[in-house]
Scaffold this motif. Structure first.
Motif, PDB file in Angstrom:
ATOM      1  N   GLN A 571      27.463  93.578  58.461  1.00  0.00           N
ATOM      2  CA  GLN A 571      27.855  93.987  57.187  1.00  0.00           C
ATOM      3  C   GLN A 571      28.896  95.383  57.368  1.00  0.00           C
ATOM      4  N   ALA A 572      29.573  95.528  57.700  1.00  0.00           N
ATOM      5  CA  ALA A 572      30.852  96.705  57.074  1.00  0.00           C
ATOM      6  C   ALA A 572      30.523  98.066  57.108  1.00  0.00           C
ATOM      7  N   PHE A 573      29.858  98.063  55.875  1.00  0.00           N
ATOM      8  CA  PHE A 573      28.553  99.276  55.358  1.00  0.00           C
ATOM      9  C   PHE A 573      28.111  99.425  56.544  1.00  0.00           C
ATOM     10  N   SER A 574      27.023  99.221  57.241  1.00  0.00           N
ATOM     11  CA  SER A 574      26.464  99.374  58.222  1.00  0.00           C
ATOM     12  C   SER A 574      26.906  99.787  59.388  1.00  0.00           C
ATOM     13  N   HIS A 575      28.169  99.383  59.942  1.00  0.00           N
ATOM     14  CA  HIS A 575      28.989  99.927  61.340  1.00  0.00           C
ATOM     15  C   HIS A 575      29.330 100.884  60.424  1.00  0.00           C
TER      16      HIS A 575
END
Length: 591
Positions: A571-575
């Protein structure tokens, strides 16, 4: 049950990406683009919905790593009789769509199995297979409509019960290479991809890009992996930044919170650019701004919250009933109905990022500034309307505190662009709306009874998005109202020390529950660092970094009781949250 989500690793060529399981199975792959139909969809069903496994025939201990500076995956299988290494990659920079798998005998001998099941159309369309000779070697060809896959190398599997299978022994020093190439079915069969140079070039290109990262703070390895993930989710041709490479990986076991994330949210993409700027990868963000201007060009009233990777607007949401879903979590969805929602926070996030780009010297063009002016003027006509909020609630629209604060940020950025950045325009109306919104947020968005900001003006509930208020700039981190908000989030949203987005008994309009949201955990780290609680920030950051899987990847949510990952992956949000939290801790340490 399928493999746990955290047992997968991602490989990609910056046009699409595949998920490779610890057992050696590629269970998800869309070709030739992120938003194309999948030809391997076993992760959302069963093996017969498409996968390609190369792994030990019996029991094995498997360890994995990414080759340094890259997302080229190396898996080592140790069995009772020997050790074998499989290196998986999707070569970049060659305008092709290939998956290359290199098998090397390390010690003794190992019996491997290969199983290839191709199903185009998200597991629904079996192709016609045939064996052909091309350039002096036998190749396996699968064709269905416009799609063709060509598998070359040794050993080629043989047809067996609706699949192609092979069992073979790899001895120390032996090396086998398999290349699966997608093409339009009417094109001539492509030449071999070129080995071993293609893997070396892919690793070198990635490592050269990573070498420009300018960050020497804490959690360096995690930051490096995260920016490589964000790079892999950025379409190399268009500049569209994907939220994730998957669809319908559930937020709740067996639940209905299953969404297609293979699109570019303006908010997510803006925050990704913020993360790149935080580690001074400033030369890598111009492509995104160009994508943004193309995607939102046209009538300002028609700006969407998300687009396809190429800026297209066809995101019609529909269900795929032939797929049972990950672990039975149905429905499986493609497209995303949230594209039609009104989310007022989006323009604020875009304007904040464009302001940061101006600050590093990426000046606005005539078109880019006039587009921003038009969007702000359009926002000024409907700023009083409720919206669906950051979390895309499927209940009734509300006046969300976070959304109202982000509208304040949008007008504030516009005013500053004129007053400080030399952009043309009369900001008088924007100033009035900015000041009115700030007053509104600080009064109606604050609950005197609980001593904290609230999710929306019609509730006393708290929401993790409120952790962003100091980052937005509308309040200071040491403001008692914000400190009270942090305290309430700690009291009401933490599950085993990790924050939920909100309590799902409210507005979101869906059955079931969800797990702590990884990005919100990093937002809490940032809030702690901003508030001067550096020990708490570091302790939570240590825990979140430790929850990554064995190759450093994060899904959307994590169950703290089991460590299992949930939601689309990676997930881009998490990274991006990890990168921003690490740099915030580094800044707090310097202070």
């Amino acid at each position: 049950m399928p493999q746990p989500i955290e047992d997968y690793a991602m490989i990609g060529d910056r046009s699409t990406a595949a998920l490779v399981g610890r057992d050696g199975a590629i269970d998800w792959l869309c070709l030739p683009h992120f938003d194309s139909h999948a030809c391997f969809a076993a992760i959302l069903g069963r093996r017969e919905h498409g996968h390609w496994r190369i792994g030990p025939a019996g029991e094995a201990t498997s360890t994995r790593r990414y080759l340094p500076g890259s997302l080229v995956l190396e898996t080592t299988h140790e069995t009772a009789t020997g050790t074998v290494r499989v290196t998986d990659a999707m070569p970049t920079g060659d305008d092709r769509a290939d998956v290359v798998r290199v098998i090397e005998g390390v010690a003794g001998e190992v019996e491997l199995e290969q199983e290839l099941v191709v199903r185009f159309g998200y597991g629904a369309v079996p192709p016609w297979f045939r064996r052909e000779h091309d350039r002096g070697e036998e190749v396996l060809v699968a064709v269905a409509g416009p799609d063709r896959l060509v598998l070359r190398g040794a050993p080629l599997p043989r047809a067996h019960e609706h699949a192609h299978r092979a069992t073979f022994t790899v001895r120390e020093g032996e090396r086998f290479v398999l290349d699966l190439c997608w093409q339009h079915s009417w094109q001539p069969i492509a030449a071999p991809v070129g080995q071993p140079e293609v893997l070396e070039t892919t690793v070198a290109e990635s490592a050269e890009w990573l070498a420009e990262l300018d960050y020497e703070g804490p959690y360096l390895e995690a930051v490096q992996t995260s920016v490589l993930v964000l790079r892999a989710l950025t379409d190399q041709t268009t500049g569209g930044i994907l939220a994730a490479p998957t669809t319908s990986l559930p937020e709740d076991p067996g639940g209905e919170r299953n969404w297609d994330y293979r699109f570019t949210w303006l908010r997510d993409a803006s925050l990704t650019v913020d993360a790149m700027l935080a580690v001074r990868l400033t030369g890598k963000v111009g492509l995104w701004r160009d994508w943004l201007l193309r995607a939102i060009a046209g009538d300002p009233e028609d700006m969407r919250i998300m687009y396809r990777r190429d800026g297209g607007r066809d995101l019609l949401e529909r269900e795929l009933p032939h797929l049972p879903g990950y672990g039975g979590a149905a429905p499986v969805r493609i497209g995303n109905g949230a594209a039609d929602q009104r989310q007022h926070d989006v323009l604020g996030q875009v304007m904040l990022t464009l302001q940061r780009l101006r600050a590093i010297g990426l000046d606005d063009t005539h078109d880019s500034w006039h587009l921003q002016r038009a969007l702000l003027d359009e926002l000024a006509t409907h700023w009083e309307r409720p919206d669906h909020g950051l979390w895309e609630m499927r209940g009734q629209p509300q006046r969300f505190t976070h959304s109202r604060a982000m509208m304040w940020a949008a007008f504030d950025c516009g005013v500053r662009a004129v007053e400080e950045g030399g952009c043309d325009g009369d900001p008088t109306r924007w100033i009035a709306l900015r000041d009115a919104l700030r007053e509104e947020v600080l009064t109606e968005g604050f609950d005197e009874t609980t001593g904290s900001f609230r999710q929306h003006y019609g509730t006393s509930d708290v929401d993790a998005s409120l952790l962003q208020l100091p980052t937005i700039g509308i309040v200071d981190a040491d403001d008692p109202r914000f400190l009270g908000t942090v305290a309430r989030i700690e009291q009401e949203l933490l599950v085993d020390g990790l924050p939920l987005r909100y309590r799902t008994t409210g507005l979101d309009g869906l059955a079931g529950d969800e797990h702590p949201f990884v990005l919100c955990g990093f937002w809490l780290v940032i809030a702690y660092a901003q508030c001067g609680r550096l020990d708490d920030a570091t302790a939570l950051m240590d825990r979140l970094v430790a929850l990554r899987n064995d190759v450093g990847l994060l899904a959307e949510e994590i169950d703290p009781a089991t460590g299992h990952h949930w939601g689309n992956f990676p997930q881009a949000f998490s990274h991006l949250g990890l990168v921003l939290a690490a740099t915030e801790i580094a800044a707090a340490q310097r202070r």
